[in-house]
Structures are given as structure tokens and as C-alpha cells.
Scaffold this motif. Sequence first.
Motif, mmCIF file in Angstrom:
data_model
loop_
_atom_site.group_PDB
_atom_site.id
_atom_site.type_symbol
_atom_site.label_atom_id
_atom_site.label_comp_id
_atom_site.label_asym_id
_atom_site.label_seq_id
_atom_site.Cartn_x
_atom_site.Cartn_y
_atom_site.Cartn_z
ATOM 1 N N THR A 158 -36.055 -27.877 8.030
ATOM 2 C CA THR A 158 -35.161 -28.022 8.884
ATOM 3 C C THR A 158 -33.807 -26.965 8.654
ATOM 4 N N PHE A 159 -32.768 -26.972 9.384
ATOM 5 C CA PHE A 159 -31.607 -26.279 9.154
ATOM 6 C C PHE A 159 -30.274 -26.838 9.128
ATOM 7 N N GLU A 160 -29.400 -26.432 8.186
ATOM 8 C CA GLU A 160 -28.082 -26.942 8.220
ATOM 9 C C GLU A 160 -27.054 -25.874 8.245
ATOM 10 N N ASP A 161 -26.281 -25.821 9.412
ATOM 11 C CA ASP A 161 -25.462 -24.794 9.261
ATOM 12 C C ASP A 161 -25.753 -23.142 9.251
ATOM 13 N N GLY A 162 -27.141 -23.054 9.640
ATOM 14 C CA GLY A 162 -27.477 -22.087 9.802
ATOM 15 C C GLY A 162 -28.631 -21.578 8.471
ATOM 16 N N ARG A 163 -28.720 -22.346 7.527
ATOM 17 C CA ARG A 163 -29.475 -22.213 6.225
ATOM 18 C C ARG A 163 -30.735 -23.072 6.335
ATOM 19 N N VAL A 164 -31.787 -22.303 5.812
ATOM 20 C CA VAL A 164 -33.045 -23.273 5.835
ATOM 21 C C VAL A 164 -33.059 -24.131 4.779
ATOM 22 N N MET A 165 -33.600 -25.224 4.968
ATOM 23 C CA MET A 165 -33.784 -26.558 4.181
ATOM 24 C C MET A 165 -35.468 -26.453 3.947
ATOM 25 N N TYR A 166 -36.101 -26.089 3.012
ATOM 26 C CA TYR A 166 -37.216 -26.305 2.825
ATOM 27 C C TYR A 166 -38.029 -27.495 2.609
ATOM 28 N N ALA A 167 -39.147 -27.975 3.271
ATOM 29 C CA ALA A 167 -39.671 -29.198 3.104
ATOM 30 C C ALA A 167 -40.167 -29.559 1.933
ATOM 31 N N THR A 168 -40.626 -30.894 1.360
ATOM 32 C CA THR A 168 -41.017 -30.780 0.020
ATOM 33 C C THR A 168 -42.828 -30.789 0.262
ATOM 34 N N GLU A 169 -43.082 -30.602 1.323
ATOM 35 C CA GLU A 169 -44.631 -30.472 1.428
ATOM 36 C C GLU A 169 -44.934 -29.127 1.020
ATOM 37 N N ASN A 170 -46.372 -29.247 0.381
ATOM 38 C CA ASN A 170 -46.868 -27.757 0.156
ATOM 39 C C ASN A 170 -47.136 -26.864 1.239
ATOM 40 N N GLY A 171 -47.655 -25.647 1.105
ATOM 41 C CA GLY A 171 -48.149 -24.666 2.104
ATOM 42 C C GLY A 171 -46.905 -24.305 2.817
ATOM 43 N N THR A 172 -46.809 -24.635 4.225
ATOM 44 C CA THR A 172 -45.618 -23.905 4.829
ATOM 45 C C THR A 172 -44.779 -25.202 5.051
ATOM 46 N N GLY A 173 -45.141 -26.325 4.699
ATOM 47 C CA GLY A 173 -44.293 -27.609 4.721
ATOM 48 C C GLY A 173 -44.548 -28.387 5.984
ATOM 49 N N VAL A 174 -45.651 -28.370 6.442
ATOM 50 C CA VAL A 174 -45.662 -29.057 8.007
ATOM 51 C C VAL A 174 -46.637 -30.310 7.695
ATOM 52 N N ASN A 175 -46.344 -31.258 8.454
ATOM 53 C CA ASN A 175 -46.716 -32.464 8.612
ATOM 54 C C ASN A 175 -47.038 -32.795 10.297
ATOM 55 N N LEU A 176 -48.111 -33.080 10.727
ATOM 56 C CA LEU A 176 -47.922 -33.430 12.161
ATOM 57 C C LEU A 176 -47.917 -34.922 12.192
ATOM 58 N N LEU A 177 -46.789 -35.321 13.223
ATOM 59 C CA LEU A 177 -46.334 -36.499 13.491
ATOM 60 C C LEU A 177 -47.769 -37.375 14.157
ATOM 61 N N ALA A 178 -47.937 -38.562 13.723
ATOM 62 C CA ALA A 178 -48.856 -39.395 14.145
ATOM 63 C C ALA A 178 -49.132 -39.488 15.581
ATOM 64 N N SER A 179 -48.242 -39.440 16.294
ATOM 65 C CA SER A 179 -48.517 -39.658 17.886
ATOM 66 C C SER A 179 -48.874 -38.411 18.272
ATOM 67 N N LYS A 180 -49.019 -37.359 17.623
ATOM 68 C CA LYS A 180 -49.636 -36.178 18.278
ATOM 69 C C LYS A 180 -51.174 -35.812 17.616
#
Length: 340
Positions: free
Chosen positions: A318-340
Motif C-alpha cells: 500500500t502507499f501512504e503519502d507517496g511512500r510504499v508500505m510493504y506487506a507482511t506476506e513473503n514473496g511480493t506480498g500478495v494474497n488474492l481475496l477470497a471472492s476472486k
Amino acid sequence: MQLLFHRVDLRLNHTFTIAHDSRDVQPTLLVELRDGGYSGFGEATATRYYGITIDGMVAALEALRDTIESYSLTNPETFWADVQPHLSQNPFALCALDQAAWDLWGKQQQQPLYKLWNLDPANAPLTDYTIGLDTPERMVEKMQERPWPLYKIKLGRPEKDITLVTTLREHTDAVFRVDANCGWTAADAIRKSRVLQELGVEFIEQPLPADDWAGAKQVYEQSTLPIIADESCIVESDVDRCAGYFHGVNIKLTKCGGLTPARRMISRARELGLRVMVGCMTESSVGISAIAQLLPLLDYADLDGAMLIGNDPATGVTFEDGRVMYATENGTGVNLLASK
């Protein structure tokens, strides 16, 4: 490995207009690789300008399904080298597959990808937020909806561009970057660079048609602002060609074929003294999170894609005021939402 596809229509918060396109929905393909209890995700969008469709990407990857699913993934770079000859005509599909491989590998290593690459997030530049071409009033409204430290302003109406930027400047002190999307002449770019510099513009992205190398040379030598190549820098070999014609290059993962070639392009650009930017194609958090792993290597970033949509199918950076906030997940930090 198991290969899966997720087709998603990303709904844009606003009609997105550039010099050669306008859209409200962005079709995208999410590629998933499952192995050993882990899932890696990658993404590539459909793009009329480059003739890329979701069906075309799926067909290209389906033709390679047996090779992919029988592969033992120990090194994503080796994987890319093995599949690239089969996907050389569809770099967007190759990009989605490559991102998924890196994400999967990072999760298997139980580390964020940027850490596995020994990169320091403290060195990451801010990302801009794109204001698509519209009436001056609507563009001002878009800025006010998303207060941001730097904006990328889409231009493309040569007779009105300076007036537009002047109007926008009256409403913010943020840094501007402008993208003409191949819509100017060399004379336009040289003349406008002087005025745009006074208006607080940091650089001009791709002012001329991609194949106007004579004009690019003239602008490179006479512009008062740095000129960044976009459509003139697609694949690895283009980096060398841009030296002496542009001050920097904007690398798009979908166009070059993924994280693997993008890292090489960044390294080569540095060797040539070029500034480096990585941009997006209005991807969801899947693609944006992959691109964000490269941030500490960059001078400029244009990673606002997921902020422009209203139905993000995944979580990630995510981004806050232009700065990246890395996810806690490993890899690229991605999790697909269950609805998708």
C-alpha cells in the motif's frame, strides 16, 4: 506446479484518458502458480494499443501448461530463460508468469522478495499519482480527491497543455511530472520544457512518437528538463538505443516480460548513466506489489495503478503519502481475496 488463471475486470474510479485511449474498465489476467502449499501471483493487463487480449495471454500460457506444471522451480531467472523462447511473442503473458514465479519462490524461501535481493526499502523513491487527461476542472477535482506529494499529469492536447498545467499549479504545491504520450513535436517539447520547468515540472515523459529518433536527439540536447523514454524503451535492447537520446528510461514489466528482464534493464541503464523509472499499466495490487520490489533500485516510480481502481482483487503493498508500505506476506506480498 499447478497453473491457474483469474480473469478480472478492474473498475476505474474515473474514466482514464491519455492521448490515444480512454477507458472505464481495465481487463486484467491474474496468473497463479501453486506448489507445496504456496501460491505465487502475477498479473498482466489487456492493452489495445499493443494488441494484447486476455484470451491471447491465456492461449499462450495454455500452450505451455505441460512445461510449466512439470517444472521444478528452484531459480526464477532460470525458469524465465526456459519459458521465454515459447512466449517471446507475448511478453505480457510472460510477465504475469514471471511475477508469479518470483512470488512463489519468495514465499517458499519465507522472505519478502526485496530482502532476497538485498534491497533496502529506506532507499525507495516516492510514487507519483496519475491525473488522467480531462477538463481542467475535473483534473483539479481529481487532485483534490487524492492529496499527494507528486503528480503525473497526462497531456496530449498540444495547444492547451501549458494552460492546463498552469491551472493545476494554482491548486497545489506538489511536484509535477508530465507525460505527453507521444503527442508533441520536437519544437513543442523544447519550447514547452522552459515553461514547464518554471511551473515546477520535474521531467517530461515520452514527448515524441516512439520512432522519432532524430527529434528525440534534438529534444535531448535542447530541453531544459530531463526527458524520460517510455514507448521508445520496450525491451532490453532499447536501453542501449536510448542512451544519448533520453536522460532516462521508464521500464514497464508487462512490455519487457517481467521482473527478470527488468532487473537487467535497470542494471544496464545505470551502466549507461541513465536515470531509471518503473511504471505500471493500471494493474491491481498483484502487479503493483511485484513492481514495488524494485523500488530501492529506482530514481522515479509510477505505481499508482491499484489506487485508480475500485475493486482491487488482492492485498499487497500500500502507499501512504507517496511512500510504499510493504506487506507482511513473503514473496511480493500478495494474497488474492477470497471472492476472486
